[in-house]
Design an enzyme around this catalytic site. Sequence first.
Site, PDB file in Angstrom:
ATOM      1  N   TYR A  15       0.808  -1.221   0.000  1.00 44.86           N
ATOM      2  CA  TYR A  15       0.000   0.000   0.000  1.00 44.86           C
ATOM      3  C   TYR A  15       0.843   1.274   0.000  1.00 44.86           C
ATOM      4  O   TYR A  15       0.306   2.376   0.026  1.00 44.86           O
ATOM      5  CB  TYR A  15      -0.915   0.004   1.228  1.00 44.86           C
ATOM      6  CG  TYR A  15      -1.938  -1.109   1.213  1.00 44.86           C
ATOM      7  CD1 TYR A  15      -3.136  -0.961   0.524  1.00 44.86           C
ATOM      8  CD2 TYR A  15      -1.709  -2.305   1.871  1.00 44.86           C
ATOM      9  CE1 TYR A  15      -4.077  -1.979   0.492  1.00 44.86           C
ATOM     10  CE2 TYR A  15      -2.651  -3.333   1.857  1.00 44.86           C
ATOM     11  CZ  TYR A  15      -3.832  -3.162   1.159  1.00 44.86           C
ATOM     12  OH  TYR A  15      -4.756  -4.172   1.135  1.00 44.86           O
ATOM     13  N   ASP A  17       2.825   2.736  -2.327  1.00 47.71           N
ATOM     14  CA  ASP A  17       2.755   3.603  -3.508  1.00 47.71           C
ATOM     15  C   ASP A  17       1.483   4.449  -3.497  1.00 47.71           C
ATOM     16  O   ASP A  17       1.534   5.672  -3.650  1.00 47.71           O
ATOM     17  CB  ASP A  17       2.799   2.760  -4.783  1.00 47.71           C
ATOM     18  CG  ASP A  17       4.085   1.963  -4.911  1.00 47.71           C
ATOM     19  OD1 ASP A  17       5.075   2.352  -4.276  1.00 47.71           O
ATOM     20  OD2 ASP A  17       4.094   0.958  -5.627  1.00 47.71           O
ATOM     21  N   TYR A 193       6.139  -6.558   7.329  1.00 48.63           N
ATOM     22  CA  TYR A 193       6.112  -7.638   6.362  1.00 48.63           C
ATOM     23  C   TYR A 193       6.319  -8.957   7.113  1.00 48.63           C
ATOM     24  O   TYR A 193       6.485  -8.972   8.336  1.00 48.63           O
ATOM     25  CB  TYR A 193       7.228  -7.463   5.324  1.00 48.63           C
ATOM     26  CG  TYR A 193       7.212  -6.147   4.593  1.00 48.63           C
ATOM     27  CD1 TYR A 193       6.158  -5.808   3.753  1.00 48.63           C
ATOM     28  CD2 TYR A 193       8.258  -5.232   4.724  1.00 48.63           C
ATOM     29  CE1 TYR A 193       6.140  -4.600   3.061  1.00 48.63           C
ATOM     30  CE2 TYR A 193       8.258  -4.021   4.047  1.00 48.63           C
ATOM     31  CZ  TYR A 193       7.196  -3.709   3.221  1.00 48.63           C
ATOM     32  OH  TYR A 193       7.184  -2.516   2.553  1.00 48.63           O
ATOM     33  N   GLN A 255      -6.224   6.543   6.324  1.00 44.89           N
ATOM     34  CA  GLN A 255      -4.948   7.194   6.598  1.00 44.89           C
ATOM     35  C   GLN A 255      -5.020   8.106   7.819  1.00 44.89           C
ATOM     36  O   GLN A 255      -4.086   8.143   8.626  1.00 44.89           O
ATOM     37  CB  GLN A 255      -4.490   7.988   5.377  1.00 44.89           C
ATOM     38  CG  GLN A 255      -3.958   7.113   4.255  1.00 44.89           C
ATOM     39  CD  GLN A 255      -3.288   7.924   3.165  1.00 44.89           C
ATOM     40  OE1 GLN A 255      -3.696   9.050   2.867  1.00 44.89           O
ATOM     41  NE2 GLN A 255      -2.268   7.364   2.547  1.00 44.89           N
ATOM     42  N   ARG A 271       6.514  -0.297   8.346  1.00 43.35           N
ATOM     43  CA  ARG A 271       7.159  -0.907   7.189  1.00 43.35           C
ATOM     44  C   ARG A 271       7.116   0.046   5.996  1.00 43.35           C
ATOM     45  O   ARG A 271       6.355   1.021   5.977  1.00 43.35           O
ATOM     46  CB  ARG A 271       6.452  -2.212   6.821  1.00 43.35           C
ATOM     47  CG  ARG A 271       5.104  -1.979   6.175  1.00 43.35           C
ATOM     48  CD  ARG A 271       4.346  -3.265   5.881  1.00 43.35           C
ATOM     49  NE  ARG A 271       3.328  -3.039   4.857  1.00 43.35           N
ATOM     50  CZ  ARG A 271       2.348  -3.891   4.588  1.00 43.35           C
ATOM     51  NH1 ARG A 271       2.234  -5.012   5.268  1.00 43.35           N
ATOM     52  NH2 ARG A 271       1.484  -3.623   3.624  1.00 43.35           N
ATOM     53  N   GLY A 272       7.908  -0.278   4.970  1.00 51.12           N
ATOM     54  CA  GLY A 272       7.793   0.427   3.699  1.00 51.12           C
ATOM     55  C   GLY A 272       8.156   1.891   3.769  1.00 51.12           C
ATOM     56  O   GLY A 272       9.129   2.277   4.402  1.00 51.12           O
ATOM     57  N   GLU A 273       7.369   2.736   3.120  1.00 56.30           N
ATOM     58  CA  GLU A 273       7.691   4.161   3.038  1.00 56.30           C
ATOM     59  C   GLU A 273       6.634   5.046   3.696  1.00 56.30           C
ATOM     60  O   GLU A 273       6.970   5.880   4.543  1.00 56.30           O
ATOM     61  CB  GLU A 273       7.867   4.594   1.584  1.00 56.30           C
ATOM     62  CG  GLU A 273       8.196   6.074   1.423  1.00 56.30           C
ATOM     63  CD  GLU A 273       8.663   6.445   0.027  1.00 56.30           C
ATOM     64  OE1 GLU A 273       8.389   7.581  -0.397  1.00 56.30           O
ATOM     65  OE2 GLU A 273       9.308   5.614  -0.640  1.00 56.30           O
ATOM     66  N   ASP A 274       5.382   4.896   3.332  1.00 55.75           N
ATOM     67  CA  ASP A 274       4.358   5.803   3.848  1.00 55.75           C
ATOM     68  C   ASP A 274       4.249   5.718   5.366  1.00 55.75           C
ATOM     69  O   ASP A 274       4.315   6.740   6.064  1.00 55.75           O
ATOM     70  CB  ASP A 274       3.005   5.498   3.199  1.00 55.75           C
ATOM     71  CG  ASP A 274       1.923   6.462   3.660  1.00 55.75           C
ATOM     72  OD1 ASP A 274       2.128   7.685   3.523  1.00 55.75           O
ATOM     73  OD2 ASP A 274       0.897   6.002   4.160  1.00 55.75           O
ATOM     74  N   SER A 275       4.091   4.514   5.906  1.00 47.61           N
ATOM     75  CA  SER A 275       3.961   4.382   7.358  1.00 47.61           C
ATOM     76  C   SER A 275       5.267   4.740   8.061  1.00 47.61           C
ATOM     77  O   SER A 275       5.263   5.204   9.212  1.00 47.61           O
ATOM     78  CB  SER A 275       3.522   2.972   7.739  1.00 47.61           C
ATOM     79  OG  SER A 275       4.460   2.004   7.314  1.00 47.61           O
TER      80      SER A 275
END
Length: 377
Positions: A15, A17, A193, A255, A271-275
């Site tokens: 999620y 992107d 993840y 969000q 994780r990832g970028e947004d969070s």
Amino acid sequence: MTATWDIFCSVVDNYGDIGVTWRLARQLVAEHEVAVRLWVDDLNAFVPMCPGADATAAQQWLRGVEVRQWSPTWVPVEPGDVVIGAFACQLPDAFVQAMRARNHPPVWLNLEYLSAEPWVEGCHGLPSPQPNGLRKVFFFPGFTEKTGGLLREHDLLPRRDAFESSNRARATFLEALGVAPGQDALLIMLFAYENPQLASWLQALATDPQACHVLVPQGRSIAGLAQWLGVTQLEAGDVHVRGSLTVQVLPFVSQDDFDRLLWSCDFNAVRGEDSFVRAQWAAKPMLWHIYVQEENAHWEKLEAFLALYRRGLSDEVQAALLGLWRAWNMDQDMGQAWRAARAYWAQLQQHARCWAAQQAAGPDLAKALVHFCGNSL
């Protein structure tokens, strides 16, 4: 700035992107009076974070943003003044041809993935002339003044502070999610993840002298959690207790509610970028699960961020912080690393607030984009 923008988002396998592009589109509309058309190739990934969205609609307006379904069957449209391809996604050939046909070609940006690696500063803003005569520019989010900054709405930190100063606001929010942590329980958010070290961390929490309440949004870590608990499946609302650990599964939230969830917790594993970015604005001790790449190429990206983030900490606290993040991302024992980090909890709390304030003193990504495009139009 009065302009029309097209933002293209190709959802890969998570999620992040769509999370980044949806936040950016909303902020551009709300704060910069920009008309934004957001193209998404998988609206099913968009709906969970935007209640009210229709996964089947070819065109819809949400929070002032025109959301378009980016389908293989392309319907010709007039390109906007600014065109953003998020994370190197390939724009439709017909759309690129339409960009060429404009009297004044649009400002074309490739919004890159977030990284703290030193080379980013040298590549930010570099043009890339295309064989068709158009020019594309690389735009890098980042943590220094020589990058595009991080997404941050102008009122984000005041809203965070108002929420945190109200015990009633926090209690009401958690109650709506069905969360009732014990008075002295350490509230932890776990959004990760798949991770082979999840079991060792959960075991450490289950034997911790302090009660721990872990909130796990539905996602990719659920299978590992179910295996550790010894159950066949887990659903939103399920609560399990093991020793001093309470584990609770949460539904996927919007969000805005995800921000409140981060603000409500004492520790955020993301994780990832947004969070990852939103956890930094929450100004709480945190742990980042970086997206795994082949041949462990992600480790270099992890170390680059840690080189910045740990500045200002004593050698002992740095060692504990590095040990925790490396254990989580490099398949090392999380139990020992967690206990070592807990010994410096007060320092980690203070450092998280200082880091958020330091980043807030720099540019925010939406404003940097508007300023760059305003000078280019």
